[in-house]
Motif scaffolding. Structure first.
Motif, PDB file in Angstrom:
ATOM      1  N   ALA A  69      12.403   2.775  -4.322  1.00  0.00           N
ATOM      2  CA  ALA A  69      11.655   3.863  -3.666  1.00  0.00           C
ATOM      3  C   ALA A  69      11.717   4.863  -5.015  1.00  0.00           C
ATOM      4  O   ALA A  69      10.622   5.656  -4.918  1.00  0.00           O
ATOM      5  CB  ALA A  69      12.773   4.536  -2.474  1.00  0.00           C
ATOM      6  N   THR A  81      14.279  -2.636   3.463  1.00  0.00           N
ATOM      7  CA  THR A  81      13.118  -1.898   3.694  1.00  0.00           C
ATOM      8  C   THR A  81      13.863  -0.366   4.304  1.00  0.00           C
ATOM      9  O   THR A  81      13.127   0.637   4.330  1.00  0.00           O
ATOM     10  CB  THR A  81      12.243  -2.521   4.815  1.00  0.00           C
ATOM     11  OG1 THR A  81      11.969  -3.749   4.018  1.00  0.00           O
ATOM     12  CG2 THR A  81      10.992  -1.806   4.952  1.00  0.00           C
ATOM     13  N   PHE A 128      14.927   1.834   1.575  1.00  0.00           N
ATOM     14  CA  PHE A 128      13.576   2.153   1.007  1.00  0.00           C
ATOM     15  C   PHE A 128      12.987   3.510   1.904  1.00  0.00           C
ATOM     16  O   PHE A 128      12.698   4.631   1.167  1.00  0.00           O
ATOM     17  CB  PHE A 128      12.566   1.219   0.902  1.00  0.00           C
ATOM     18  CG  PHE A 128      11.506   1.622   0.447  1.00  0.00           C
ATOM     19  CD1 PHE A 128      10.821   1.646  -1.139  1.00  0.00           C
ATOM     20  CD2 PHE A 128      10.328   2.155   1.188  1.00  0.00           C
ATOM     21  CE1 PHE A 128       9.905   1.930  -1.699  1.00  0.00           C
ATOM     22  CE2 PHE A 128       9.152   2.302   0.790  1.00  0.00           C
ATOM     23  CZ  PHE A 128       8.908   2.362  -0.748  1.00  0.00           C
ATOM     24  N   GLY A 174      16.639  -1.196  -2.047  1.00  0.00           N
ATOM     25  CA  GLY A 174      15.651  -0.119  -1.547  1.00  0.00           C
ATOM     26  C   GLY A 174      15.673   1.112  -2.333  1.00  0.00           C
ATOM     27  O   GLY A 174      14.651   1.833  -2.535  1.00  0.00           O
TER      28      GLY A 174
END
Length: 416
Positions: A175, A46, A49, A171
Motif C-alpha cells: 500500500a 488485500t 492493503f 499489504g
C-alpha cells in the motif's frame, strides 16, 4: 500505520480459545504436508492493503480535495488525522464489545464500513461530511486491525503461523510503496473522487472473496474474556506495548516527513524512487521474517531495530551522498518491513489464549497514537531544528527500544 503506523497505523489479531476443527488440529499423516491457505491469506492481505491505503491516500490528493471541499490543504490534511483518531479512540472498546462475534462476520462488517466510508468521501462536497466519513473509516480500521493478524495466524498450522502472518501483513508495504503512488496517479488522471471510488470497488470484490475463501471462527465466550487492565499484568505484554509505542513513533517522525527531508537534500524529485527502494526492501523483510519468526522472534526484533538505527545514522552523517541515501532507504525498509509481523506475534504470544484479544487491541491503539504523535513531533522538530534533526530523533528513540527488547528475554521477546 499503522502509520502509523503510521501505523504510522494502524496498525492490526487475536488468538483466543475456539472450538477446534479436524483440519486445524489433527496431526498430518506421513503423506500429508501442511500447507498455507493462500486464497484466504491473500484475501486478508488485500484487507490490510485497503486499510493502509485508505488511511494514507488523501496525502497524495490534497490539492484537488481541498479545492473541491472549499478548505485549505492543511485542513484537508486533517482527513488523515481524524482517521487515526477514529482508530485509537475505538479499537479497545469495540474489540471488547465484539469478542463474541464470529470472526468472518466481524471482518465483513469492518470492510463493508470501509466501502461506505470511501463512497461517501468520493461523493461528498461537504468538509464536515467528509471528516465524518473518514472518522468512520478509522473506526472500521481499529476493528479490522484488532482481528486480522490473529485470524491469519489461526488459518495456518502452528509451524507456519509466522509465514501466514507475513503474507497478510504484506499489504502494508504494498500500500505504501505502490498503492499511494498509483492512487495519486489515478487521482491526477481521472480525478480524486475516482481514486476513492476505485477503493470502494476493490472492497466490494473483497467482500465476496472473504465470504468464499476465508474460513470462519467463533468468537470468545464472555466468561473467557480478559479485561484490558488485567492484560497489562500478564508478563511480557507491557514490554511489547512499550516497544510498539516508541518504535512506531521513531519510524513515523522520519517517514511522515520523508518528502521534506529529501527535498532539503536536493532529492525531492526522487522521493518516489526512494520510497520504491524502501518498499522493495520491506517486502524482502516480510519474507525473511515470515520464514523465521516462529523460531527467531527475539533475534529478528533486535536485528530490525539495529538496521533502522544504522539507516538513521547513515541519513544523519552521510546525507550529502546520494548513494548513501538510497542505501539507507534499503536498510530502513529491510529493518522495518517485518516489524508489524514481529510485534503482533509478540503481543499474541505474550497475551496467551486469555489475553491475546486485549493485548492486540491495545497494540492497535498505541500504534495509531504513535503515528499521530509522530506526525506532530515531526512538525515541531521541523520548525525548531529543521529536517536534519529527524534521523537524530530516530536514533535517540531507538535506544530505549533496544534496551527493553534486550531486557525482555523471559517474557515479551523470549530467547526461545
Amino acid at each position: 500505520m499503522p502509520d502509523t503506523t503510521p501505523h504510522p497505523t494502524a496498525t492490526h489479531i487475536h488468538a483466543h480459545a475456539h472450538t477446534p476443527t479436524p483440519t486445524s488440529t489433527s496431526a498430518p499423516t506421513p503423506t500429508q504436508t501442511p500447507k498455507l491457505p493462500l486464497p484466504a491469506l491473500l484475501a486478508l492481505a488485500t484487507a490490510v492493503f485497503i486499510t493502509s491505503l485508505t488511511e494514507t491516500l488523501p496525502a497524495g490528493l490534497l490539492p484537488a480535495m481541498s479545492g473541491a471541499l472549499g478548505v485549505s490543504e492543511s485542513a484537508t490534511g486533517q482527513t488523515v488525522t481524524v482517521y487515526a483518531v477514529g482508530t485509537f479512540l475505538t479499537a479497545i472498546p469495540l474489540t471488547a464489545a465484539t469478542t463474541a462475534w464470529n470472526r468472518r462476520r466481524l471482518l465483513l462488517t469492518a470492510m463493508a464500513a470501509f466501502a461506505v466510508a470511501n463512497t461517501v468521501t468520493a461523493l461528498s462536497s461537504s468538509y464536515a461530511l467528509t471528516m465524518t466519513a473518514r472518522f468512520v473509516a478509522g473506526v472500521a480500521a481499529g476493528l479490522a486491525w484488532a482481528l486480522l493478524a490473529g485470524h491469519a495466524r489461526r488459518l495456518a498450522p502452528p509451524n507456519l503461523e509466522g509465514k501466514a502472518l507475513a503474507i497478510a501483513m504484506a499489504g502494508i508495504p504494498v500500500a505504501l510503496s505502490l498503492g499511494v503512488p498509483a492512487g495519486t496517479f489515478l487521482g491526477s488522471a481521472l480525478g480524486w473522487r475516482t481514486a476513492f471510488l476505485a477503493m470502494t470497488a476493490l472492497t466490494v470484490v473483497l467482500l465476496g472473496w472473504i465470504r468464499l475463501a476465508v474460513p470462519d471462527h467463533p468468537g470468545q465466550a464472555r466468561s473467557a474474556r480478559t479485561p484490558m487492565r488485567h492484560a497489562l499484568r500478564v508478563p511480557g505484554v507491557s514490554a511489547v506495548l512499550t516497544v510498539t509505542l516508541v518504535l512506531v513513533l521513531a519510524h513515523t517522525i522520519l517517514y511522515a516527513y520523508i518528502a521534506t527531508f529529501l527535498d532539503d537534500l536536493g532529492l525531492g524529485g526522487s522521493t518516489d524512487v526512494v520510497l520504491l527502494v524502501f518498499g522493495a526492501a520491506s517486502l524482502l523483510s516480510i519474507w525473511i521474517v515470515g520464514a523465521l519468526v516462529h523460531r527467531r522472534l527475539r533475534a529478528l526484533t533486535l536485528a530490525g531495530t539495529v538496521l533502522i538505527a544504522v539507516a538513521a545514522a547513515a541519513l544523519a552523517l552521510l546525507a550529502d551522498s546520494t548513494p548513501a541515501v538510497y542505501a539507507a532507504a534499503a536498510l530502513w525498509g529491510l529493518g522495518w518491513g517485518g516489524i508489524p509481523t514481529l510485534l503482533q506475534t509478540a503481543a499474541g504470544r505474550a497475551g496467551g489464549e486469555e489475553a491475546a484479544d486485549a493485548a492486540q487491541a491495545m497494540l492497535v491503539t498505541l500504534w495509531n497514537v504513535a503515528m499521530a504523535v509522530g506526525g506532530v513531533a515531526g512538525g515541531v522538530l521541523l520548525d525548531l531544528a529543521g529536517s536534519g534533526s529527524f534521523p537524530w530523533a530516530v536514533l535517540l528513540l531507538l535506544a530505549p527500544v533496544l534496551a527493553v527488547v534486550t531486557a525482555s528475554r523471559r517474557h515479551g521477546f523470549p530467547t526461545t
